[in-house]
Design a protein around this motif. Structure first.
Motif, PDB file in Angstrom:
ATOM      1  N   ASP A 177     -24.093   6.186  -4.868  1.00  0.00           N
ATOM      2  CA  ASP A 177     -22.729   5.966  -4.688  1.00  0.00           C
ATOM      3  C   ASP A 177     -23.144   5.660  -2.616  1.00  0.00           C
ATOM      4  OD1 ASP A 177     -21.629   4.682  -7.076  1.00  0.00           O
ATOM      5  OD2 ASP A 177     -20.837   6.921  -7.128  1.00  0.00           O
TER       6      ASP A 177
ATOM      7  N   HIS B 213     -17.205  -6.594   5.540  1.00  0.00           N
ATOM      8  CA  HIS B 213     -18.257  -7.929   4.615  1.00  0.00           C
ATOM      9  C   HIS B 213     -17.271  -9.210   5.365  1.00  0.00           C
ATOM     10  CE1 HIS B 213     -19.524  -9.561   1.559  1.00  0.00           C
ATOM     11  NE2 HIS B 213     -18.667 -10.936   1.650  1.00  0.00           N
TER      12      HIS B 213
ATOM     13  N   GLY C  14      -8.150   5.533  -1.309  1.00  0.00           N
ATOM     14  CA  GLY C  14      -8.369   4.163  -1.958  1.00  0.00           C
ATOM     15  C   GLY C  14      -8.086   2.560  -0.546  1.00  0.00           C
ATOM     16  N   PHE C  15      -7.404   2.781  -0.401  1.00  0.00           N
ATOM     17  CA  PHE C  15      -6.145   1.171   0.000  1.00  0.00           C
ATOM     18  C   PHE C  15      -7.274   1.177   1.128  1.00  0.00           C
ATOM     19  CE2 PHE C  15      -3.957  -0.702   3.211  1.00  0.00           C
ATOM     20  CZ  PHE C  15      -3.446  -2.085   2.002  1.00  0.00           C
TER      21      PHE C  15
ATOM     22  N   TRP D 103     -15.729   5.172   6.530  1.00  0.00           N
ATOM     23  CA  TRP D 103     -15.304   4.290   6.374  1.00  0.00           C
ATOM     24  C   TRP D 103     -14.118   4.541   7.981  1.00  0.00           C
ATOM     25  CZ3 TRP D 103     -16.832  -0.270   4.115  1.00  0.00           C
ATOM     26  CH2 TRP D 103     -17.981  -0.565   2.708  1.00  0.00           C
TER      27      TRP D 103
ATOM     28  N   CYS E  13       1.358  -1.531  -0.144  1.00  0.00           N
ATOM     29  CA  CYS E  13      -0.073  -0.184  -0.135  1.00  0.00           C
ATOM     30  C   CYS E  13       0.905   1.087  -0.156  1.00  0.00           C
ATOM     31  CB  CYS E  13      -0.781   0.345   0.701  1.00  0.00           C
ATOM     32  SG  CYS E  13      -0.163   0.352   2.899  1.00  0.00           S
TER      33      CYS E  13
ATOM     34  N   SER F  60     -10.092   2.084   2.129  1.00  0.00           N
ATOM     35  CA  SER F  60     -12.249   2.149   1.821  1.00  0.00           C
ATOM     36  C   SER F  60     -11.978   0.774   1.369  1.00  0.00           C
ATOM     37  CB  SER F  60     -12.671   2.867   0.848  1.00  0.00           C
ATOM     38  OG  SER F  60     -12.165   3.185  -0.223  1.00  0.00           O
ATOM     39  N   SER F  61     -11.144   0.325   0.530  1.00  0.00           N
ATOM     40  CA  SER F  61     -11.099  -1.609   0.559  1.00  0.00           C
ATOM     41  C   SER F  61     -10.669  -1.970   1.252  1.00  0.00           C
ATOM     42  CB  SER F  61     -10.559  -1.262  -1.529  1.00  0.00           C
ATOM     43  OG  SER F  61      -8.989  -1.352  -1.046  1.00  0.00           O
ATOM     44  N   SER F  62     -10.172  -1.866   1.967  1.00  0.00           N
ATOM     45  CA  SER F  62      -9.787  -3.349   2.978  1.00  0.00           C
ATOM     46  C   SER F  62     -10.444  -3.147   4.020  1.00  0.00           C
ATOM     47  CB  SER F  62      -8.152  -2.658   3.641  1.00  0.00           C
ATOM     48  OG  SER F  62      -7.078  -2.473   2.762  1.00  0.00           O
TER      49      SER F  62
ATOM     50  N   GLU G  66      -4.447   7.320  -3.240  1.00  0.00           N
ATOM     51  CA  GLU G  66      -4.243   5.951  -2.808  1.00  0.00           C
ATOM     52  C   GLU G  66      -4.174   5.639  -1.638  1.00  0.00           C
ATOM     53  OE1 GLU G  66       0.502   6.083  -4.656  1.00  0.00           O
ATOM     54  OE2 GLU G  66      -0.390   5.455  -6.517  1.00  0.00           O
TER      55      GLU G  66
ATOM     56  N   ARG H 121     -13.555  -2.523   3.829  1.00  0.00           N
ATOM     57  CA  ARG H 121     -14.837  -3.275   3.464  1.00  0.00           C
ATOM     58  C   ARG H 121     -15.056  -4.258   3.168  1.00  0.00           C
ATOM     59  NH1 ARG H 121     -13.621  -1.239  -1.440  1.00  0.00           N
ATOM     60  NH2 ARG H 121     -16.064   1.389  -1.102  1.00  0.00           N
ATOM     61  N   HIS H 122     -13.813  -5.096   2.961  1.00  0.00           N
ATOM     62  CA  HIS H 122     -13.480  -6.608   3.104  1.00  0.00           C
ATOM     63  C   HIS H 122     -13.401  -7.182   3.963  1.00  0.00           C
ATOM     64  CE1 HIS H 122     -11.749 -10.370   1.382  1.00  0.00           C
ATOM     65  NE2 HIS H 122     -10.588 -10.231   3.115  1.00  0.00           N
TER      66      HIS H 122
END
Length: 364
Positions: A286, A101, A90-91, A179, A22, A93-95, A87, A97-98
């Motif tokens: 969104d 989940h 983005g990293f 997030w 990252c 929020s995606s982390s 960057e 989210r995963h």
């Protein structure tokens, strides 16, 4: 230990962990850039004294050269910083989210996770990953804040402060990300009141105050508070959704502001619909459903949550009954002899139905 040393120790210590792929704020390199900018600034300040012993043309040339150097430096500095901040956001929020989940998985996936926990403590691994994400976002946020403050000091400007506004406009200011609030709610959902404190005391909440908040304590003792009141109903959010601009509302309130029915969802909102707070357009498509925050409210405000659930269900049933009555009236009104309708009648029916949906009870 100075922050620069602590930050570099943090980055180097995480090369073998989840952060090896990252982005980070290039704190050390940007400090060197600002140091060279300070040298240019000192040379620029000495120009008028040197010009007394030189010709006018040479003075103008030197001033132009320095101005061009400073402009190029600014463009490279802020473009690189914007790229790094984007960057990181983005990293992060995606982390998150995963991670979330996995925490709120349902159906077969939840069954498989529970089965796997019989052989491996995945819950503890999720908690550790959440702690690393909190440390990741806070350390980079502090580095970014210090770099921008240093920039304004060196250049005697407010460009660093204005850069923060640009980050908010592009929705990449990580400390204002929904997030992060979801991660804080996850942390508090994992910590049982009578159990061990699985995280550090980064997050806390006060849901019974006049203005309920989630509080984040940064490593440099700076405290951030996130207000959990809905700006429309002025009450503690229920079934919260965060628009892409970052503002949080109850789902029912957000649907009302977007002029859509609850069963249609916020994705059905007109792209030109605006946020009730900041008036930014296109923020509903969104929208983020804040499941962990809703779970936190359900656990810690049980009576309030049940009361809101009953009230909103009753309101939804009432609106759906209005919708059904309007549809029946429009169908009877538009049908011609024998139960048939012409093309013009069908278009009229569609317009009246849209009016009924937009105006609710008044349209019937």
């Amino acid at each position: 230990m100075k922050f620069g040393e602590a930050f570099m120790e943090y980055v180097n210590g995480n090369q073998e962990r989840f952060t090896d792929k990252c982005s980070h704020i290039e704190y050390k390199r940007l400090k060197k850039v600002l140091k060279s900018c300070g040298a240019c600034r000192g040379l620029s300040d000495s120009c008028p004294r040197a010009a007394r012993h030189d010709e006018l043309g040479n003075q103008i040339l030197l001033a132009r050269d320095l101005a061009s150097v400073i402009v190029v430096c600014d463009q490279m500095f802020f473009s690189e910083l914007m790229k790094e901040a984007s960057e990181i956001a983005g990293f992060f929020s995606s982390s998150v989210r995963h991670l979330l989940h996995l925490h709120i998985a349902t159906g077969m996936q939840r069954y498989m996770i529970c089965l796997r926990r019989c052989f491996k403590d995945d819950h503890q691994a999720m908690v550790q990953e959440g702690q690393m994400l909190i440390e990741y976002v806070t350390m980079n946020a502090i580095a970014l804040r210090k770099i921008l403050k240093k920039y304004d000091k060196v250049h005697r400007s407010v460009k660093g402060r204005n850069f923060k506004s640009k980050m908010r406009a592009k929705h990449i200011e990580i400390l204002q990300s929904p997030w992060l609030i979801e991660l804080g709610a996850f942390y508090m959902n994992c910590d049982e009141p009578d159990g061990p404190n699985l995280f550090s005391s980064s997050f806390s909440c006060d849901l019974n105050a006049a203005e309920p908040v989630i509080t984040l304590m940064l490593p440099d003792s700076v405290t951030l508070e996130y207000n959990l009141n809905c700006a429309i109903c002025l009450d503690l959010v229920f079934n919260p959704y965060a628009l892409s601009c970052g503002h949080i509302f109850c789902k029912l309130c957000a649907c009302s502001a977007a002029k859509v029915m609850v069963f249609q969802g916020l994705k059905a909102a007109n792209p030109e619909s605006k946020c009730p707070v900041c008036r930014e357009e296109g923020v509903y498509g969104d929208a983020l459903q804040m499941i962990e925050l809703d779970l936190l409210l359900k656990k810690r405000c049980k009576d309030y949550w049940k009361e809101r659930l009953v009230a909103e269900r009753a309101e939804m049933v009432e609106k759906l009954s209005y919708f059904g009555s309007a549809a029946r009236l429009i169908r009877l009104f538009c049908e011609g002899p024998g139960g048939r309708s012409t093309v013009s009648m069908q278009s009229q029916r569609a317009r009246l139905l849209a009016l009924a949906l937009a105006s609710g009870k008044e349209a019937i």
